[in-house]
Design a protein around this motif. Structure first.
Motif, PDB file in Angstrom:
ATOM      1  N   ILE A  16       9.239  -1.369  10.636  1.00 18.25           N
ATOM      2  CA  ILE A  16      10.117  -0.802   9.606  1.00 18.25           C
ATOM      3  C   ILE A  16      11.057   0.289   9.943  1.00 18.25           C
ATOM      4  CG2 ILE A  16       8.274   0.649   8.732  1.00 18.25           C
ATOM      5  CD1 ILE A  16       8.958  -0.346   5.916  1.00 18.25           C
ATOM      6  N   GLU A  71      10.414   0.402  -0.272  1.00 23.10           N
ATOM      7  CA  GLU A  71       9.878   0.268   1.090  1.00 23.10           C
ATOM      8  C   GLU A  71       8.286  -0.040   1.146  1.00 23.10           C
ATOM      9  OE1 GLU A  71      12.158   1.282   4.535  1.00 23.10           O
ATOM     10  OE2 GLU A  71      13.246   2.689   3.286  1.00 23.10           O
ATOM     11  N   SER A  73       5.221  -0.840   4.244  1.00 28.02           N
ATOM     12  CA  SER A  73       4.934  -1.196   5.625  1.00 28.02           C
ATOM     13  C   SER A  73       3.680  -1.910   5.601  1.00 28.02           C
ATOM     14  CB  SER A  73       4.796   0.422   6.085  1.00 28.02           C
ATOM     15  OG  SER A  73       4.147   0.335   7.662  1.00 28.02           O
TER      16      SER A  73
END
Length: 258
Positions: A16, A71, A73
């Motif tokens: 990422i 986002e 991860s």
């Protein structure tokens, strides 16, 4: 009433925080609402692997404070990332899934090993228009600036037009400056392969181990292939199908005494 922005899922196999995915996110933010679900560490060469005998973790993070996209991860593979995004994280099916920009080639036979392309293929199997992007530069300091306009152009066309059923796009960029890039060619996958070797070594404890090496051999002289396009500073776009049936072989196999 304002038109709803496209929902774009971004993933990769380099992790990422890799520069390639950050460049891809930057471009996608100009096209729609972006959600990133990507591995927490490099997952190159994982192909279509999925996690079935271990736990999966997926944590919401913010890599850069000035960016607005969501986002996540993920501890799993690129394909795990897509599955989690579509089934657990996103409230609706994305309008587009983009994977990359990979640090290194995914042209020709490399497509079958690629975690980048497997993520795109996984999205494609779920009816999501999908593209895998790769740059022929393995360096962590690879320059993605020259390819951004092509990433945007291809993604925009994918959003405007219906992707052929059962197809995703494998896009590869040569390592070239903006002036050197000649444009886009829609290609077929070159008939090429790896001649593989294993470098046999011994660790400090006396145990033998192997390090995979090899030489890439392209015996395909066609000028309609991805390898030709890349060697001549064109962006290659290969439509890839995930129905692996060899339809042309069915009649021959039916002639066997089975």
């Amino acid at each position: 009433m304002a038109k709803k922005k496209p929902l774009i899922l971004v993933t990769n196999d380099d992790g990422i925080t890799a520069p390639g995915i950050r460049a891809l996110i930057e471009v996608m933010n100009t096209l729609g609402d972006v959600c990133v679900v990507a591995p927490d560490s490099p997952q190159s060469g994982m192909g279509h692997a999925i996690t079935i005998n271990d736990t999966l973790y997926c944590d919401k993070i913010q890599v850069h404070k000035d960016e607005q996209q969501q986002e996540y991860s993920c501890s799993g593979t690129p394909v795990d990332c897509v599955k989690l995004a579509v089934n657990e994280i996103l409230k609706r099916k994305p309008d587009l899934c983009v994977s990359g920009i990979n640090h290194g080639s995914n042209s020709s036979i490399n497509v079958i090993y690629s975690g980048t392309m497997s993520a795109a293929v996984e999205a494609g199997t779920q009816g999501i228009p999908s593209i895998g992007f790769s740059l022929l530069d393995y360096s962590l300091d690879a320059n993605f600036e020259p390819v951004k306009k092509y990433v945007k152009q291809i993604a925009e066309e994918c959003l405007k037009n219906s992707m052929p059923k059962g197809v995703v796009l494998n896009v590869n960029f040569p390592k070239a400056s903006a002036k050197e890039l000649k444009g886009i060619k829609v290609c077929r996958q070159a008939n090429a392969h790896w001649i593989e070797n294993f470098d046999k070594r011994t660790n400090p404890l006396g145990r033998e181990y192997y390090w995979l090496t090899g030489e890439f051999v392209n015996e395909d002289k066609g000028e309609d292939t991805d390898e030709w396009a890349l060697a001549n500073n064109y962006v290659s776009v290969v439509p890839v199908q995930f129905d692996l049936t060899a339809h042309h072989a069915i009649q021959d196999i039916n002639s066997w005494e089975l």
